[in-house]
Design a protein around this motif. Sequence first.
Motif, PDB file in Angstrom:
ATOM      1  N   LEU A   1       0.815  -1.202   0.000  1.00 46.80           N
ATOM      2  CA  LEU A   1       0.000   0.000   0.000  1.00 46.80           C
ATOM      3  C   LEU A   1       0.856   1.263   0.000  1.00 46.80           C
ATOM      4  O   LEU A   1       0.419   2.316  -0.445  1.00 46.80           O
ATOM      5  N   LEU A   2       2.072   1.136   0.545  1.00 50.06           N
ATOM      6  CA  LEU A   2       2.941   2.297   0.583  1.00 50.06           C
ATOM      7  C   LEU A   2       3.547   2.560  -0.783  1.00 50.06           C
ATOM      8  O   LEU A   2       4.042   3.646  -1.051  1.00 50.06           O
ATOM      9  N   VAL A   3       3.512   1.532  -1.627  1.00 48.38           N
ATOM     10  CA  VAL A   3       4.067   1.676  -2.963  1.00 48.38           C
ATOM     11  C   VAL A   3       2.976   2.235  -3.854  1.00 48.38           C
ATOM     12  O   VAL A   3       1.866   1.739  -3.879  1.00 48.38           O
ATOM     13  N   SER A   4       3.300   3.263  -4.602  1.00 42.83           N
ATOM     14  CA  SER A   4       2.288   3.929  -5.406  1.00 42.83           C
ATOM     15  C   SER A   4       1.634   2.953  -6.381  1.00 42.83           C
ATOM     16  O   SER A   4       2.264   2.010  -6.853  1.00 42.83           O
ATOM     17  N   VAL A   5       0.365   3.229  -6.676  1.00 46.45           N
ATOM     18  CA  VAL A   5      -0.369   2.397  -7.628  1.00 46.45           C
ATOM     19  C   VAL A   5       0.365   2.346  -8.956  1.00 46.45           C
ATOM     20  O   VAL A   5       0.397   1.316  -9.633  1.00 46.45           O
ATOM     21  N   ILE A   6       0.961   3.474  -9.322  1.00 47.85           N
ATOM     22  CA  ILE A   6       1.661   3.512 -10.606  1.00 47.85           C
ATOM     23  C   ILE A   6       2.823   2.521 -10.599  1.00 47.85           C
ATOM     24  O   ILE A   6       3.018   1.788 -11.566  1.00 47.85           O
ATOM     25  N   ILE A   7       3.578   2.501  -9.507  1.00 53.74           N
ATOM     26  CA  ILE A   7       4.730   1.603  -9.436  1.00 53.74           C
ATOM     27  C   ILE A   7       4.278   0.158  -9.572  1.00 53.74           C
ATOM     28  O   ILE A   7       4.866  -0.630 -10.317  1.00 53.74           O
ATOM     29  N   ARG A   8       3.217  -0.190  -8.851  1.00 53.12           N
ATOM     30  CA  ARG A   8       2.777  -1.577  -8.894  1.00 53.12           C
ATOM     31  C   ARG A   8       2.223  -1.933 -10.264  1.00 53.12           C
ATOM     32  O   ARG A   8       2.487  -3.014 -10.802  1.00 53.12           O
ATOM     33  N   SER A   9       1.477  -1.011 -10.871  1.00 52.29           N
ATOM     34  CA  SER A   9       0.945  -1.288 -12.205  1.00 52.29           C
ATOM     35  C   SER A   9       2.081  -1.392 -13.209  1.00 52.29           C
ATOM     36  O   SER A   9       2.060  -2.254 -14.100  1.00 52.29           O
ATOM     37  N   TYR A  10       3.078  -0.535 -13.054  1.00 51.80           N
ATOM     38  CA  TYR A  10       4.252  -0.582 -13.921  1.00 51.80           C
ATOM     39  C   TYR A  10       4.951  -1.929 -13.779  1.00 51.80           C
ATOM     40  O   TYR A  10       5.379  -2.533 -14.778  1.00 51.80           O
ATOM     41  N   GLY A  11       5.053  -2.407 -12.552  1.00 46.84           N
ATOM     42  CA  GLY A  11       5.653  -3.721 -12.329  1.00 46.84           C
ATOM     43  C   GLY A  11       4.903  -4.804 -13.084  1.00 46.84           C
ATOM     44  O   GLY A  11       5.499  -5.703 -13.696  1.00 46.84           O
ATOM     45  N   TRP A  12       3.573  -4.723 -13.073  1.00 41.91           N
ATOM     46  CA  TRP A  12       2.786  -5.712 -13.801  1.00 41.91           C
ATOM     47  C   TRP A  12       2.999  -5.603 -15.295  1.00 41.91           C
ATOM     48  O   TRP A  12       2.930  -6.595 -16.025  1.00 41.91           O
ATOM     49  N   MET A  13       3.237  -4.369 -15.783  1.00 38.49           N
ATOM     50  CA  MET A  13       3.510  -4.218 -17.199  1.00 38.49           C
ATOM     51  C   MET A  13       4.752  -5.016 -17.580  1.00 38.49           C
ATOM     52  O   MET A  13       4.820  -5.642 -18.638  1.00 38.49           O
ATOM     53  N   ILE A  14       5.751  -4.991 -16.691  1.00 40.48           N
ATOM     54  CA  ILE A  14       6.981  -5.719 -16.966  1.00 40.48           C
ATOM     55  C   ILE A  14       6.748  -7.228 -16.898  1.00 40.48           C
ATOM     56  O   ILE A  14       7.349  -8.004 -17.631  1.00 40.48           O
ATOM     57  N   ILE A  15       5.832  -7.647 -16.006  1.00 35.18           N
ATOM     58  CA  ILE A  15       5.614  -9.086 -15.830  1.00 35.18           C
ATOM     59  C   ILE A  15       4.736  -9.660 -16.938  1.00 35.18           C
ATOM     60  O   ILE A  15       4.965 -10.754 -17.433  1.00 35.18           O
ATOM     61  N   LEU A  16       3.710  -8.896 -17.318  1.00 34.40           N
ATOM     62  CA  LEU A  16       2.688  -9.469 -18.194  1.00 34.40           C
ATOM     63  C   LEU A  16       2.916  -9.188 -19.674  1.00 34.40           C
ATOM     64  O   LEU A  16       2.196  -9.700 -20.518  1.00 34.40           O
ATOM     65  N   GLY A  17       3.894  -8.362 -20.008  1.00 33.41           N
ATOM     66  CA  GLY A  17       4.052  -7.955 -21.398  1.00 33.41           C
ATOM     67  C   GLY A  17       4.422  -9.107 -22.320  1.00 33.41           C
ATOM     68  O   GLY A  17       4.673 -10.227 -21.887  1.00 33.41           O
ATOM     69  N   ARG A  18       4.454  -8.806 -23.617  1.00 32.55           N
ATOM     70  CA  ARG A  18       4.778  -9.849 -24.596  1.00 32.55           C
ATOM     71  C   ARG A  18       6.144 -10.432 -24.341  1.00 32.55           C
ATOM     72  O   ARG A  18       6.381 -11.620 -24.498  1.00 32.55           O
ATOM     73  N   ASN A  19       7.095  -9.544 -23.927  1.00 33.30           N
ATOM     74  CA  ASN A  19       8.422 -10.051 -23.569  1.00 33.30           C
ATOM     75  C   ASN A  19       8.604 -10.082 -22.070  1.00 33.30           C
ATOM     76  O   ASN A  19       9.719 -10.037 -21.574  1.00 33.30           O
ATOM     77  N   GLY A  20       7.483 -10.126 -21.391  1.00 32.20           N
ATOM     78  CA  GLY A  20       7.529 -10.037 -19.950  1.00 32.20           C
ATOM     79  C   GLY A  20       7.968 -11.336 -19.301  1.00 32.20           C
ATOM     80  O   GLY A  20       8.179 -12.355 -19.941  1.00 32.20           O
TER      81      GLY A  20
END
Lengths: 298, 267
Positions: free
Chosen positions: A124-143
């Motif tokens: 919760l202390l980590v901004s929503v943007i940071i966590r969503s950005y992390g998911w972008m790295i995990i879920l992407g085509r080359n993720g």
Amino acid sequence: MQNPERSVRAVLGMSLFSTKRPGFDKSSMLLLPIFLFFSIFFVAPFIVIFLLSVSKEGIVGWTLDNYGRAIFNIYYSEILVKTVFLGVIVTVLTLILGFPCAYFAARAKGFLKSFSLVMVISPLLVSVIIRSYGWMIILGRNGLINKSLIWLGLIDNPLKLMYNWTGIVIGLTQVLLPFMILSIYSVIENININLEEVAETLGASRFQVFRTVIFPLSMDGIASGCIIVFMLTLGNFVTVLLLGGNTIVIPILIYQQVLNIMNFNFASAIGMILLGTSLIFLYFQIKLLKRKETRYVA
Amino acid sequence: MLLKSRRRLAVMIIIFFLFTFLAMPSIIVVAVSFTSASYAQFPPRGFSLKWFWAVFEEDTFMLGIYNSLRLAFLTIIVSNMFAIPAAMALARRNYRYGATIMSFFMSPLSLPMIVLGIGLLLFSSKLNMGLSFSFLLAGHVVITIPYAFSAVFGTYRGLEPNLEESAKVLGATNFQIFRYVILPLIKPGIIVGSIFTFIISFDNIPLSIFLTGSRSVTLPVAVLVYLQENFDPSIAALSTLQLIFVIGTLYLLQKLYSLEKLSKIGQ
């Protein structure tokens, strides 16, 4: 003694605060600033939104066309429905995943308990943007996920996990999971563990203990957790924007209407619909709170 | 514990996966920030601090950090200014509609921020004020007052009323009672409320995205704009810096006040 008269008055109960006297007096002046502030910057904006939503242009002309368009135009009503559906799915997922975590954290002791709480609260202390950005790295085509699955030889082509509802659901579930966990956690903490032990002694299986003891007693936490997660999903902007590609949900629609299309009246109507939904759930939240205060859990 | 050891192992595994699920995105972002590649992917290739330098070179990020910090601190001050008196009044006095009043002050928590955001934007434009900083600040204060209020309220309610009455008997003025008796005792509550206020204000997007202009842009908005067109690891580096800041601050506070005591205040 410095001021005898003052001390006498104090003893007679005319001190700064006396606990059981109803009615307004000097100390109520303390509430004035916040009331004024809320009236101007909290109530007034919502009134403006309301007026805009029922007007044709600016705040002139009375019309219900904006609402009509939102509800009867297929393009927009589809967005409303899909957002609600997203809310339901995310709520159910966070409930299924969150309940075990909450129970574990509540029943843990010592270091494990502190560790669990830290693990739940720190996202919760980590901004929503940071966590969503992390998911972008995990879920992407080359993720991470696609690369691992291809490397393991399980799939040939990368899965489309992002820029669609799948990515949104995964991302939102993780982002909102702590809220559900904390909600249920605080309720389970108050359930006396002896109840579970007694049930087991009387012969109940773990599942029966859950069904007849834990689950009913934690309903309040489950309900308030569901309300919180559902409302936060409906209002979520960042995660859907980053992980959803061109997917449109209510907040993004409002954003487009206000900043791109500049149709303030229509945007306000959608906002009012969202607000109306929130007020309904706020009402349920308050009722839950009143229930919590009058219940006594052994 | 009530669980058998085999079942216990299964539970631990599930819990482990769930905790990993919770922590994974943040950990990955931190790891990616040290990559030397120019594309954000995991596992990161190479090791380099160049993306951290890139953050400092990006003007919008620096401006965003400055604006966000300034806004957050101002929000803390103004929020507490309104919340502390209100919490004191509601904690001690038994108003007939006290619960309703309290729900009113806590309601920004449950209402969609995005509607408040456009409300403030359109309200300020009706007043011909345009993108004013005061409306941005006001919006942040409205959404953080519930946190400041409930933290102080909880702490204050736990205090003995006798303390104030004794001070009164000994001849203190109301102001002296506030300054020397009440204020030191509610300090933990104020601090907890301020922490939440800072986090909420600093990370806020739904309000800031409507109420900021190019000069008053806050960090989250700047990052969001940047992410729409770029996907390089500079955002990862920025996030790592933010995490260090948050963890560092919490660690310092943990040294001053025990964290477990603080986490009880909200309840």
